[in-house]
Design a protein around this motif. Structure first.
Motif, PDB file in Angstrom:
ATOM      1  N   HIS A  21     -10.211   2.376  14.574  1.00 48.59           N
ATOM      2  CA  HIS A  21     -10.018   3.048  13.282  1.00 48.59           C
ATOM      3  C   HIS A  21      -9.686   4.527  13.464  1.00 48.59           C
ATOM      4  O   HIS A  21      -8.833   5.066  12.744  1.00 48.59           O
ATOM      5  CB  HIS A  21     -11.257   2.886  12.406  1.00 48.59           C
ATOM      6  CG  HIS A  21     -11.419   1.496  11.878  1.00 48.59           C
ATOM      7  ND1 HIS A  21     -10.704   1.032  10.792  1.00 48.59           N
ATOM      8  CD2 HIS A  21     -12.171   0.466  12.303  1.00 48.59           C
ATOM      9  CE1 HIS A  21     -11.033  -0.219  10.566  1.00 48.59           C
ATOM     10  NE2 HIS A  21     -11.920  -0.599  11.471  1.00 48.59           N
ATOM     11  N   GLU A  24      -6.096   4.758  15.382  1.00 42.63           N
ATOM     12  CA  GLU A  24      -5.027   4.102  14.624  1.00 42.63           C
ATOM     13  C   GLU A  24      -3.884   3.625  15.516  1.00 42.63           C
ATOM     14  O   GLU A  24      -2.713   3.774  15.186  1.00 42.63           O
ATOM     15  CB  GLU A  24      -4.505   5.015  13.516  1.00 42.63           C
ATOM     16  CG  GLU A  24      -5.564   5.362  12.494  1.00 42.63           C
ATOM     17  CD  GLU A  24      -5.051   6.196  11.356  1.00 42.63           C
ATOM     18  OE1 GLU A  24      -3.947   6.774  11.463  1.00 42.63           O
ATOM     19  OE2 GLU A  24      -5.764   6.295  10.354  1.00 42.63           O
ATOM     20  N   GLU A  43      -5.734  -1.682   8.886  1.00 41.47           N
ATOM     21  CA  GLU A  43      -4.848  -0.677   8.294  1.00 41.47           C
ATOM     22  C   GLU A  43      -3.661  -0.383   9.207  1.00 41.47           C
ATOM     23  O   GLU A  43      -2.519  -0.319   8.755  1.00 41.47           O
ATOM     24  CB  GLU A  43      -5.618   0.619   7.993  1.00 41.47           C
ATOM     25  CG  GLU A  43      -6.702   0.472   6.964  1.00 41.47           C
ATOM     26  CD  GLU A  43      -8.033  -0.035   7.527  1.00 41.47           C
ATOM     27  OE1 GLU A  43      -8.152  -0.231   8.765  1.00 41.47           O
ATOM     28  OE2 GLU A  43      -8.942  -0.257   6.717  1.00 41.47           O
ATOM     29  N   ARG A  47       0.308  -1.238   8.427  1.00 36.95           N
ATOM     30  CA  ARG A  47       1.356  -0.207   8.506  1.00 36.95           C
ATOM     31  C   ARG A  47       2.441  -0.630   9.478  1.00 36.95           C
ATOM     32  O   ARG A  47       3.630  -0.464   9.219  1.00 36.95           O
ATOM     33  CB  ARG A  47       0.748   1.123   8.963  1.00 36.95           C
ATOM     34  CG  ARG A  47       0.427   2.072   7.858  1.00 36.95           C
ATOM     35  CD  ARG A  47       0.140   3.484   8.341  1.00 36.95           C
ATOM     36  NE  ARG A  47      -0.651   3.567   9.550  1.00 36.95           N
ATOM     37  CZ  ARG A  47      -1.969   3.472   9.594  1.00 36.95           C
ATOM     38  NH1 ARG A  47      -2.660   3.291   8.496  1.00 36.95           N
ATOM     39  NH2 ARG A  47      -2.605   3.578  10.746  1.00 36.95           N
TER      40      ARG A  47
END
Length: 90
Positions: A21, A24, A43, A47
């Motif tokens: 996290h 990323e 996430e 993306r």
């Protein structure tokens, strides 16, 4: 590039999750010294998927342009965009 041994994932999941996290980016997991898995946050994955979809659309548009399909002048493009945005404002 982040590389961790599979024992890190098994023994310290929370640290690997926090790292995924925070950074990323994908974390490469090895097993017996060889690449085995890639772990990333949801996430970052989403993306990445959106970026790949956009890239595919851009490549298709470029292939179409090079083939001479559906090319527009700047003025035609401006009018089309105005029609789209004016329609949304209504």
């Amino acid at each position: 590039m982040i590389i961790k041994a599979s024992t890190s994932l098994r023994n310290d999941y929370a640290t690997i999750s926090d790292l995924a996290h925070r950074e990323e980016e994908p974390i490469y997991i090895t097993k017996n010294g060889e690449g085995d898995l890639v772990v990333m946050s949801i996430e970052a994955f989403e993306r990445r998927e959106e970026t790949l979809k956009l890239r595919a659309r851009l490549e298709a548009a470029e292939r179409s342009r090079l083939a001479g399909d559906a090319t527009y002048t700047i003025e035609e493009s401006r009018k089309r965009l105005e029609a789209i945005y004016n329609r949304e404002d209504a």
